[in-house]
Design a protein around this motif. Structure first.
Motif, PDB file in Angstrom:
ATOM      1  N   GLN A 267     -13.984   6.930  16.130  1.00 27.00           N
ATOM      2  CA  GLN A 267     -12.833   7.835  15.996  1.00 27.00           C
ATOM      3  C   GLN A 267     -13.283   9.239  15.634  1.00 27.00           C
ATOM      4  O   GLN A 267     -12.497  10.051  15.180  1.00 27.00           O
ATOM      5  CB  GLN A 267     -11.867   7.305  14.924  1.00 27.00           C
ATOM      6  CG  GLN A 267     -11.202   6.005  15.349  1.00 27.00           C
ATOM      7  CD  GLN A 267     -10.239   5.458  14.320  1.00 27.00           C
ATOM      8  OE1 GLN A 267     -10.315   5.806  13.141  1.00 27.00           O
ATOM      9  NE2 GLN A 267      -9.335   4.603  14.750  1.00 27.00           N
TER      10      GLN A 267
ATOM     11  N   PHE B 173      -3.681  -3.664   6.921  1.00 28.78           N
ATOM     12  CA  PHE B 173      -4.021  -3.693   8.329  1.00 28.78           C
ATOM     13  C   PHE B 173      -3.029  -2.794   9.051  1.00 28.78           C
ATOM     14  O   PHE B 173      -1.815  -2.874   8.804  1.00 28.78           O
ATOM     15  CB  PHE B 173      -3.911  -5.129   8.856  1.00 28.78           C
ATOM     16  CG  PHE B 173      -4.370  -5.272  10.283  1.00 28.78           C
ATOM     17  CD1 PHE B 173      -5.695  -5.079  10.626  1.00 28.78           C
ATOM     18  CD2 PHE B 173      -3.469  -5.591  11.285  1.00 28.78           C
ATOM     19  CE1 PHE B 173      -6.109  -5.209  11.932  1.00 28.78           C
ATOM     20  CE2 PHE B 173      -3.891  -5.725  12.597  1.00 28.78           C
ATOM     21  CZ  PHE B 173      -5.202  -5.533  12.933  1.00 28.78           C
ATOM     22  N   HIS B 174      -3.554  -1.952   9.920  1.00 29.63           N
ATOM     23  CA  HIS B 174      -2.689  -1.088  10.737  1.00 29.63           C
ATOM     24  C   HIS B 174      -1.688  -0.336   9.891  1.00 29.63           C
ATOM     25  O   HIS B 174      -2.022   0.175   8.846  1.00 29.63           O
ATOM     26  CB  HIS B 174      -1.965  -1.948  11.771  1.00 29.63           C
ATOM     27  CG  HIS B 174      -2.851  -2.212  12.949  1.00 29.63           C
ATOM     28  ND1 HIS B 174      -2.382  -2.653  14.136  1.00 29.63           N
ATOM     29  CD2 HIS B 174      -4.164  -2.080  13.090  1.00 29.63           C
ATOM     30  CE1 HIS B 174      -3.390  -2.786  14.974  1.00 29.63           C
ATOM     31  NE2 HIS B 174      -4.468  -2.447  14.360  1.00 29.63           N
TER      32      HIS B 174
ATOM     33  N   ARG C 119      -9.365   3.063   6.551  1.00 25.67           N
ATOM     34  CA  ARG C 119      -8.513   2.010   6.020  1.00 25.67           C
ATOM     35  C   ARG C 119      -9.052   1.412   4.753  1.00 25.67           C
ATOM     36  O   ARG C 119     -10.139   1.723   4.311  1.00 25.67           O
ATOM     37  CB  ARG C 119      -8.299   0.943   7.063  1.00 25.67           C
ATOM     38  CG  ARG C 119      -9.538   0.233   7.477  1.00 25.67           C
ATOM     39  CD  ARG C 119      -9.199  -0.795   8.533  1.00 25.67           C
ATOM     40  NE  ARG C 119     -10.418  -1.202   9.184  1.00 25.67           N
ATOM     41  CZ  ARG C 119     -10.473  -2.116  10.135  1.00 25.67           C
ATOM     42  NH1 ARG C 119      -9.377  -2.687  10.555  1.00 25.67           N
ATOM     43  NH2 ARG C 119     -11.604  -2.443  10.662  1.00 25.67           N
TER      44      ARG C 119
ATOM     45  N   PHE D 127      -4.944   5.440   6.434  1.00 21.70           N
ATOM     46  CA  PHE D 127      -3.967   5.723   7.503  1.00 21.70           C
ATOM     47  C   PHE D 127      -2.815   4.727   7.573  1.00 21.70           C
ATOM     48  O   PHE D 127      -1.998   4.790   8.462  1.00 21.70           O
ATOM     49  CB  PHE D 127      -4.671   5.778   8.862  1.00 21.70           C
ATOM     50  CG  PHE D 127      -5.330   4.491   9.280  1.00 21.70           C
ATOM     51  CD1 PHE D 127      -4.594   3.329   9.435  1.00 21.70           C
ATOM     52  CD2 PHE D 127      -6.690   4.451   9.525  1.00 21.70           C
ATOM     53  CE1 PHE D 127      -5.213   2.148   9.814  1.00 21.70           C
ATOM     54  CE2 PHE D 127      -7.314   3.269   9.907  1.00 21.70           C
ATOM     55  CZ  PHE D 127      -6.562   2.112  10.050  1.00 21.70           C
TER      56      PHE D 127
ATOM     57  N   GLN E 131     -15.500   2.527  13.322  1.00 27.57           N
ATOM     58  CA  GLN E 131     -14.672   3.733  13.467  1.00 27.57           C
ATOM     59  C   GLN E 131     -15.301   5.042  13.001  1.00 27.57           C
ATOM     60  O   GLN E 131     -14.885   6.101  13.466  1.00 27.57           O
ATOM     61  CB  GLN E 131     -13.330   3.554  12.756  1.00 27.57           C
ATOM     62  CG  GLN E 131     -12.521   2.353  13.199  1.00 27.57           C
ATOM     63  CD  GLN E 131     -12.250   2.292  14.677  1.00 27.57           C
ATOM     64  OE1 GLN E 131     -12.786   3.087  15.465  1.00 27.57           O
ATOM     65  NE2 GLN E 131     -11.458   1.330  15.090  1.00 27.57           N
TER      66      GLN E 131
ATOM     67  N   LEU F 266      -7.001   3.287  20.410  1.00 30.13           N
ATOM     68  CA  LEU F 266      -7.238   3.999  19.152  1.00 30.13           C
ATOM     69  C   LEU F 266      -8.369   3.362  18.368  1.00 30.13           C
ATOM     70  O   LEU F 266      -8.773   3.859  17.337  1.00 30.13           O
ATOM     71  CB  LEU F 266      -5.994   3.971  18.255  1.00 30.13           C
ATOM     72  CG  LEU F 266      -4.621   4.066  18.903  1.00 30.13           C
ATOM     73  CD1 LEU F 266      -3.549   4.007  17.848  1.00 30.13           C
ATOM     74  CD2 LEU F 266      -4.507   5.346  19.707  1.00 30.13           C
ATOM     75  N   CYS F 267      -8.846   2.231  18.844  1.00 32.92           N
ATOM     76  CA  CYS F 267      -9.626   1.356  17.980  1.00 32.92           C
ATOM     77  C   CYS F 267     -10.949   0.980  18.623  1.00 32.92           C
ATOM     78  O   CYS F 267     -11.992   1.089  18.010  1.00 32.92           O
ATOM     79  CB  CYS F 267      -8.759   0.133  17.720  1.00 32.92           C
ATOM     80  SG  CYS F 267      -9.624  -1.278  17.151  1.00 32.92           S
TER      81      CYS F 267
ATOM     82  N   GLY G 103     -11.763  -3.416  15.898  1.00 33.37           N
ATOM     83  CA  GLY G 103     -10.975  -3.529  14.677  1.00 33.37           C
ATOM     84  C   GLY G 103      -9.918  -4.596  14.799  1.00 33.37           C
ATOM     85  O   GLY G 103      -9.529  -5.215  13.825  1.00 33.37           O
ATOM     86  N   GLN G 104      -9.440  -4.820  16.019  1.00 30.62           N
ATOM     87  CA  GLN G 104      -8.288  -5.709  16.162  1.00 30.62           C
ATOM     88  C   GLN G 104      -8.708  -7.089  16.639  1.00 30.62           C
ATOM     89  O   GLN G 104      -9.647  -7.232  17.411  1.00 30.62           O
ATOM     90  CB  GLN G 104      -7.318  -5.125  17.169  1.00 30.62           C
ATOM     91  CG  GLN G 104      -6.743  -3.832  16.691  1.00 30.62           C
ATOM     92  CD  GLN G 104      -5.422  -3.570  17.328  1.00 30.62           C
ATOM     93  OE1 GLN G 104      -4.438  -4.200  16.993  1.00 30.62           O
ATOM     94  NE2 GLN G 104      -5.384  -2.655  18.261  1.00 30.62           N
TER      95      GLN G 104
HETATM   96  S1  SF4 Z   1      -7.307  -0.693  11.542  1.00 35.50           S
HETATM   97 FE1  SF4 Z   1      -8.563  -1.944  12.745  1.00 35.50          FE
HETATM   98  S2  SF4 Z   1      -7.408  -2.329  14.519  1.00 35.50           S
HETATM   99 FE2  SF4 Z   1      -6.539  -0.555  13.602  1.00 35.50          FE
HETATM  100  S3  SF4 Z   1      -7.554   1.186  14.545  1.00 35.50           S
HETATM  101 FE3  SF4 Z   1      -8.707   0.620  12.730  1.00 35.50          FE
HETATM  102  S4  SF4 Z   1     -10.269  -0.717  13.427  1.00 35.50           S
HETATM  103 FE4  SF4 Z   1      -8.740  -0.630  15.031  1.00 35.50          FE
END
Ligand code: SF4
Length: 820
Positions: free
Chosen positions: A334, A659-660, A654, A725, A330, A170-171, A367-368
């Motif tokens: 995305q 986070f997440h 975000r 999100f 993203q 997803l990232c 992202g992670q």
């Molecule tokens: S918050 Fe960070 S880890 Fe999660 S999908 Fe977005 S970029 Fe990836």
């Protein structure tokens, strides 16, 4: 520099300006609670991909704070707000401390023997009755390298299933795919130190200030110093990066390829091309130039709804750069035509010959924190060590390493991507899904569908996590896991820097490290190699690391020169690190393109528009010399466009403070208070024309579902809505889904659709309608004011502050002692 400041109100702290080519000055950040520290234990941040190095403070067997590591190459002592405060989530009162098993529809407390017994019995039964394809694994970007590698061997050679992927799909799947398409190999070409040297920084769909706050501090310090870099920002939102940019383009969502093609068109038209570099290191120039021949700024302006003159200015900025660094996240990954757009950024760098030198490069960001590790270790839809599943020699190498028959490693087709794993589970062919460290009941698109699937009788779900997440509450077996600070392992950030994260304290109750859980499963399943020895011959993290070193040897991500001792001594080191590069490797491709040759590349590539695979024969013909591939892509309109019923575009994203799905940050008082609830963003002109204002209660509805929240009026482009999100239901009466007040998870509204190349779901191109449910009652939206969510009218909401609990230390490096 002030010694102590509120790091919620001032997330990036004070400046330490520096000039190009100088090392980034040190600033040591720390947040400690109470008095006294028994010991400091090295770690790195688990709440974004920057991988900030820190020491964890331990007192009386408990974590009581953190401080940045001044000597580390990544952060030079700085920490972001999530780093400073996020560790408190380890102490949350609702940590899972015993295994849970569903009985009579309810999750009941159990013990490890019973819970693992159930998982093993079900696995063995399914293997016998239906074969390995009945079992799937969906993991995280939060575990350690040692755990992913153990999981990859378990799934690929133990079970023999093709169904293993990470939420990194997803990232970061598009980042990986874009690098593979261009360079034949995953792995970040550039380094964070390129910020120290660049004269132009282009951010494509990358809100760096909120996603990598410490990297943004590095940029802010360059901007505050002499000869600052010029910034280009492509983002539909008024991000802090946009505010500091010389050119900010805010295109309609879903139009990135049109915009990038116009930028390429301008570079070709004005002949700002490094022809010598292109000739020496690439193939495909003629096709690319022909592909963008008609993509004028005027053409793109009509599609993207940005002024043609601004596109020209952006192209001039890129064309005049002498040291160009581009970053992508993203807003590209995305979105519609994700890989096609990300690859065009690689093309830009190659056309300008901006690679492999200080200040020149591309950062296809993650992202992670441990996304890079899922990719290297093959826990995300690749084979371990960036091996090509279509290359028989690569599969044979793995079979030899694991001492199994080649047929035991499934390679009849590409490893199954996450969206397809869930589809198979829905259709019934996957009957056991083991989910570790992730929360698909909030993070996947179209949540009503996912909830139904996770609840269904035909699917046995095992969830390994820290808290009763929305997903855990729907599982059949819940396994309590240890986390950061409670176990030992390594992880690798987006610029290939490996850190060692050591155990500082004991996990709560019966919670166990993910590695121990996987090793226990392998032992109980009795996986054997071809000689009857245990398939997995290691018993702890150092053993798993050594096994991984053997697997990575000779591949791009070579870890053979690293060791826990070296990482302890030196802090972060970038791979490849081997006998030839004992200090690690700052940037890839300094001596030309290294891994794109047909025999070594990780993939033969795909058509960027359709996703159709390029065959080995085609690839050998296209790129016999193993150069970088310049791949063109035509623009196509997004699949879901606005209509009379759904007249607004809808994007998700975000905020700096979470986070997440808030599993950790929602359990951190300072972070939770900074952004306590869901909101909806709309542009000021759009709000005016609809008679809407700050704090109105609104509903955002798409063809899939709806959310309700208060409205924040910002400077976002008109015609677009934004939803953060992060918000789910664990802390609402509904716990796993919407209650009587309506949905609050953004993914109630998003669509089951993905990029044809990277298979990354599309979270940024929905069409929606907006309805006012109730006028404002004087309460503003709970959105922070320090970020891209800042109100267009600063008086519309009180400023976001953290108060005394958010005070953190920041100190410059002490001046060297004067010599007498
Ligand atoms: S918050 Fe960070 S880890 Fe999660 S999908 Fe977005 S970029 Fe990836």
């Amino acid at each position: 520099m002030r010694e102590r400041i509120d790091r919620i109100a001032e997330p990036w702290g004070d400046r330490t300006p520096y000039r190009p080519g100088q090392p980034w000055p040190v600033r040591r950040d720390a947040h400690l609670t109470g008095d006294g520290v028994d010991r400091w234990v090295p770690a790195a941040s688990l709440l974004h991909s920057n991988g900030d190095a820190m020491d964890v403070a331990v007192r009386d067997g408990r974590i009581v704070g953190v401080r940045g590591r001044a000597d580390d190459r990544v952060n030079r002592g700085r920490l972001g707000p999530k780093d400073l405060f996020g560790w408190q989530a380890n102490h949350a009162r609702d940590r899972l401390t015993v295994p849970l098993v569903r009985r009579g529809g309810e999750l009941e407390e159990s013990d490890w023997d019973t819970a693992m017994g159930l998982v093993v019995d079900r696995s063995k039964h399914l293997l016998e009755e239906h074969g390995p394809g009945a079992i799937g694994f969906y993991t995280s970007g939060q575990l350690f390298l040692e755990e992913y590698y153990t999981l990859a061997v378990t799934a690929r050679a133990g079970i023999g299933t093709n169904h293993l992927d990470g939420n990194t799909r997803l990232c970061t799947a598009t980042a990986a795919e874009a690098l593979k398409e261009t360079f034949g190999c995953d792995g970040q070409p550039a380094s964070y130190t390129d910020v120290d040297h660049c004269d132009t920084l282009a951010l494509f769909g990358h809100n760096m200030a909120e996603t990598q706050p410490v990297l943004w501090m590095r940029v802010l310090d360059r901007l505050a110093g002499p000869e600052p870099p010029r910034l280009l920002c492509v983002d539909p939102r008024p991000t802090p990066a946009a505010a500091r940019s010389e050119v900010h383009l805010a295109p309609r969502t879903g139009t990135n390829v049109a915009l990038l093609n116009a930028l390429l068109h301008e570079l070709v038209r004005t002949d700002r091309i490094d022809h010598a570099y292109v000739r020496a290191h690439t193939v495909g120039y003629q096709e690319l130039a022909a592909g963008v021949a008609k993509c004028t700024p005027q053409w793109a302006a009509r599609i993207c709804d940005v002024p043609a003159r601004e596109i020209q200015r952006a192209a001039e900025l890129l064309g005049e750069a002498r040291k160009l660094l581009s970053t992508v996240l993203q807003g590209v990954y995305q979105s519609h035509q994700a890989t096609a757009a990300a690859v065009q950024v690689n093309n830009l760098q190659l056309l300008r010959g901006m690679l492999g030198r200080p200040g020149c490069g591309v950062l296809q960001m993650n992202g992670q924190p441990t996304a890079e590790n899922t990719r290297e270790c093959g826990a995300d839809g690749d084979l371990p060590g960036f091996r090509n599943w279509e290359n028989a020699a690569h599969v044979a190498e793995l079979a030899k390493l694991w001492n199994v028959e080649e047929e035991r490693i499934p390679h009849y087709g590409a490893p199954t991507p996450a969206m397809q794993i869930f589809r198979y589970a829905e259709q019934g062919s996957i009957k056991l899904l083991w989910i570790s460290g992730t929360n698909p009941a909030v993070s996947l698109p179209e949540l009503a569908r996912i909830r139904e699937l996770l609840r269904s009788e035909g699917l046995f779900t095992v969830v390994q996590d820290l808290y009763p997440t929305e997903t855990a509450l729907l599982a059949d077996v819940v396994l309590p896991a240890a986390t950061w600070g409670e176990k030992t392992g390594t992880f690798t950030n987006a610029d290939r820097t490996v850190h060692l994260c050591e155990q500082a304290v004991q996990p709560p109750g019966q919670a166990r490290p993910d590695l121990d859980i996987l090793l226990d499963y392998a032992r109980r399943m009795d996986f054997r190699d071809r000689d009857g020895a245990p398939l997995i011959g290691w018993h702890d993290a150092p053993g798993a690391f050594e096994a991984w070193q053997r697997c990575s040897a000779g591949r791009p991500c070579d870890y053979t020169g690293l060791s826990y001792e070296l990482l302890r001594e030196r802090g972060g080191i970038q791979w490849p690190c081997d006998a030839e590069h004992p200090d690690g490797t700052e940037r890839l491709y300094s001596d030309g393109i290294s891994w794109a040759a047909p025999d070594t590349c990780e993939t033969y590539g795909r058509d960027l528009v359709t996703g159709a695979a390029v065959s080995e024969t085609e690839y050998r013909a296209l790129n016999p010399g193993g150069r970088a591939v310049l791949k063109a892509a035509e623009y196509l309109p997004p699949h879901e466009d606005v209509s009379a019923e759904h007249p607004l575009q809808l994007t998700t994203g975000r905020t700096l403070y979470h986070f997440h799905t808030r599993t950790k940050t929602g359990r951190t008082p300072q972070l939770d208070a900074a952004a306590p609830g869901m909101w909806v963003e709309i542009g000021a002109g759009e709000a005016r024309s609809r008679g809407l204002g700050e704090g109105d209660l609104v509903e955002v509805a798409t063809a899939r579902g709806a959310v309700r929240a208060r409205l924040r009026v910002t400077a976002i482009r008109d015609g677009l809505l934004f939803l953060p999100f992060h918000y789910g239901y664990w802390d609402t009466p509904g716990r796993t889904g919407p209650g009587p007040d309506g949905g609050r998870a953004a993914n109630e509204t998003t669509v089951t659709d993905w990029d044809p190349v990277s298979k990354q779901p599309l979270y940024k191109t929905a069409a929606a309608r907006l309805t006012r449910i109730a006028p404002a009652d004087g309460t503003p939206a709970p959105a922070p004011t320090t970020t891209a969510s800042a109100p267009a009218d600063p008086a519309a909401a009180p400023p976001t502050t953290g108060g005394p609990d958010a005070l953190a230390d920041q100190r410059p490096d002490p001046a060297p002692e004067a010599t007498p």
